[in-house]
Structure formats: C-alpha cells, structure tokens
Design a protein around this motif. Structure first.
Motif, short mmCIF file in Angstrom:
data_model
loop_
_atom_site.label_atom_id
_atom_site.label_comp_id
_atom_site.label_asym_id
_atom_site.label_seq_id
_atom_site.Cartn_x
_atom_site.Cartn_y
_atom_site.Cartn_z
N THR A 137 0.83 -1.20 0.00
CA THR A 137 0.00 0.00 0.00
C THR A 137 0.86 1.25 0.00
O THR A 137 0.52 2.25 -0.63
N THR A 161 0.82 3.90 -3.16
CA THR A 161 0.58 5.33 -2.92
C THR A 161 1.60 6.17 -3.67
O THR A 161 1.26 7.19 -4.29
N ILE A 179 6.13 9.80 2.16
CA ILE A 179 5.15 9.30 3.13
C ILE A 179 5.71 9.30 4.55
O ILE A 179 5.16 9.94 5.45
N LEU A 221 -4.03 8.24 4.39
CA LEU A 221 -4.34 7.79 3.04
C LEU A 221 -5.83 7.87 2.75
O LEU A 221 -6.27 8.51 1.78
N LEU A 279 -2.79 12.05 1.31
CA LEU A 279 -1.65 11.58 0.52
C LEU A 279 -1.94 11.55 -0.98
O LEU A 279 -1.02 11.58 -1.78
N LEU A 309 -7.27 8.52 -5.22
CA LEU A 309 -7.82 7.74 -4.12
C LEU A 309 -9.03 6.94 -4.57
O LEU A 309 -9.21 5.78 -4.17
#
Length: 372
Positions: free
Chosen positions: A94, A98, A215, A283, A288, A294
C-alpha cells in the motif's frame, strides 16, 4: 464475520511472503467496542492459541488503545512491547502503490503505461501489461515466491542471502504467465517488485527513498522504514519463530534476523501499529492522494476485493474495511480501517503453532461490529 481466510493466510505467511485476498462476510459475534481490558484479553487469547506474541492499536472517536500479550523472546520473562516494531510484509504494497499514484497525479507516469515503456526488455510480453494491472494483480505474471524453497529448512539455509530485484523478476519470467493480462486475477509479489523498479526509473531514487520522502517523513512515521538489506529490527520488538524439525519434535528457531531483500518492494518494510494506523488514516482521509487517485485505489477488481494496492473486507454486520494484510517469516500483520477513518485496527502477530482464527475473529468483531 468470517475471518478464517485472513487468519489462515496470516498463519501461512509466517512461512512465505504472500497475502491473498481478504475475507468474505459471514455472521459476526455481537460485541462491544474494545477497551483496554478487552484488547489485552483478546490478544491474550491469540497467544493462548499458539502465537508467541500479539500487539495491537485500536483508534476510534473515543480515543486510542494499545495492548500486547505474550513475550518479546521465548525463554525470557520480558513481555512483548506494546509499541514494538515488526516486519509488515505485504502491507508494504500500500505504501508503494501510494507512491505510484502520486507520480500519476504529478503526470510523471500513467497507469495505462506499459511495463515495456518503463522497463524495456525486462518482462516478456511487457508491452501488453500495464502499470494498473501490476497494481491490482491482473497482470498474469507468475509469483516469484512460488519458485523459492520456502520450507523452514530451505529458507534458513539462505536467510541472509542478498537478492537483486532483477533476480526475483527472472524467477517469475522463467515461468509461463498464468493468464493473458487483464483477463483474470492472481496475487503476485512479482508485480510489486516491478513497480519498485518503475519508481526508480521514473524518479532516479529507489523505492525506499521515495517512500521515505513522500510518506514516512511528511507523516512523521518514526518507527517505519524500508530496511534494504539490514538484517536486524532495531528498537523494541517481539521476536519471530519458525517450528523446525520432525513432526512432534519441532523446536522454535528465532528468525527475527533475516535479509529482507528477498521481499524487496513487495514486502520488505518494518513499522508499528501506531504508524500503520497513522498512515492509513492519512491515506483514506485524502492527505496523501488527490480524489481521483484515491478513488482509483479504492475501486476493486470486479469479483475480487482488491483495488490498487488496497484490500477491501466486507463484514456481515454491514461494515466494510479497507487496508492490507502481510506476512513474512515469523511475523503476520493486519491493518483494517473503516472508509471514513472512524475506526482503525492494526495488529502484529508472531505465529508459531496452533489456530488463532477464533480469537482473531473475536477481536475484529469487537472493534468493528457494534452490539445490538
């Protein structure tokens, strides 16, 4: 809720790198939201069922609760650290997804770009496989972990071996594709090793550096890292074990130290329950990724509860969870979140022997399925 598919995978992934599709719904037990005592009790039940340690953080509108059960190391009295660090396996996917979606938002790549566009000559038929198909496991590429000897004895003999991403990809491409790209779904760690290579081609930095810059740093995830080839887990942590030896006479072998390059971008990261809850809250809360990216991440493959690096778990009590599961030798991780972020659960289990399915089912029901 039937959580058996999740927990079976978590138990198996203590001996592999793969986490398969999320659970399907069934009837949940009625429960009340987990308080500190409930959480400690439910983690204790997981340990009683055969894990050496279990730790979790639950966050909701009433606050944050952390607890742990079991021991940090077999043969020693120190308890498992409540805020300890652990290997998260495929939850790493994940984070990487991202980054890919951020690069798309920056127009530095497109999800419909082919693998051949960014990694020429690396994958036979790469001109027919898109980045989107890597992200959602519809590429048809063979999973390189299926070509490795992941029996305890086979793996222990090479636990400190260094692997290059190209070597892992070559293990996969030596096998025929499972299906034509886009025609079916099959979870493959090879997809995310390739995505890590794409990140390096696009940015000039390896996947770990981009995850850190985009991140980990901005969110202040001080317990999270991509360790590269570093064998140890620094800071407080529970040790992971494998049962080794003939049936009935197995002994626990400490496998905490290992070279995680065998997982590469598909599952090499280390984190904590608090950091995972912070990451997924950011997230799913839109901090993010822009809305379009998204939305793409949370769009599932038809017939499968997998999007772009994100798993969906529908519960029969009417709640749908988003997150990811992960496993690597000695460690199993689950991170589950409501779409609005109102309830979050991240946990790490150190499986050894036994069946902790019912205990984990009770814990997840208690957190997400209200009594009524």
């Amino acid at each position: 809720m039937r959580i058996r598919r999740i927990t079976a995978v978590l138990a198996l992934t203590a001996l592999s790198l793969v986490v398969a599709a999320p659970a399907t719904a069934a009837t949940p037990a009625r429960a009340t939201p987990a308080g500190h005592g409930d959480l400690r009790r439910d983690l204790g039940a997981i340990v009683d069922a055969g894990a050496t340690a279990a730790l979790a953080e639950v966050a909701d509108r009433s606050g944050t609760r952390r607890a742990a059960a079991g021991v940090a190391q077999l043969g020693r009295p120190a308890p498992a650290p409540t805020g300890g660090r652990f290997r998260i396996g495929s939850v790493s996917k994940t984070f990487l997804a991202t980054v890919i979606l951020q690069l798309e938002a920056e127009r530095r790549l497109r999800l419909d770009d082919t693998v051949q566009r960014w990694l020429p000559g690396v994958v036979p038929g790469g001109d027919r496989i898109t980045l989107r198909q890597l992200l959602n496991h519809t590429s048809g590429l063979y999973d390189y972990t299926d070509a490795l000897d992941l029996s305890p004895q086979g793996w222990l003999a090479q636990r400190f071996r260094s692997w290059e991403p190209a070597e892992l990809v070559a293990l996969a491409t030596a096998q025929p594709p499972l299906f034509a790209p886009g025609t079916d779904w099959s979870y493959s760690n090879t997809n995310y090793v390739l995505l890590g290579m794409v990140v390096e081609t696009v940015t000039g930095n390896d996947h770990a550096a981009e995850i850190q810059r985009r991140i980990i740093g901005p969110l202040g995830l001080r317990q999270t890292e991509s360790p590269g080839e570093k064998a140890s887990i620094t800071g407080p942590h529970a040790h992971g074990y494998l049962p080794v030896g003939p049936q009935g006479a197995q002994k626990p072998v400490d496998v905490t130290r290992m070279n995680p390059s065998v997982a590469d971008a598909a599952g090499d990261m280390i984190s904590s329950t608090a950091d995972l809850n912070t990451f997924f809250a950011a997230l799913l809360g839109g901090r993010l990724l822009p809305p379009a990216q998204l939305a793409a991440m949370t769009t599932m493959v038809p017939g499968h509860d997998y999007g772009l690096g994100l798993e969906r778990t529908p519960l029969s009590c009417g709640v749908t969870l988003y997150g990811h599961g992960g496993g690597i030798f000695g460690y199993a991780t689950g991170s589950f979140h409501t779409r609005d972020g109102s309830r979050r659960l991240s946990l790490s289990i150190n499986p050894y022997q036994g069946d902790f399915d019912p205990a984990l089912e009770t814990l997840i029901d208690r957190v997400f399925c209200p009594a009524g």
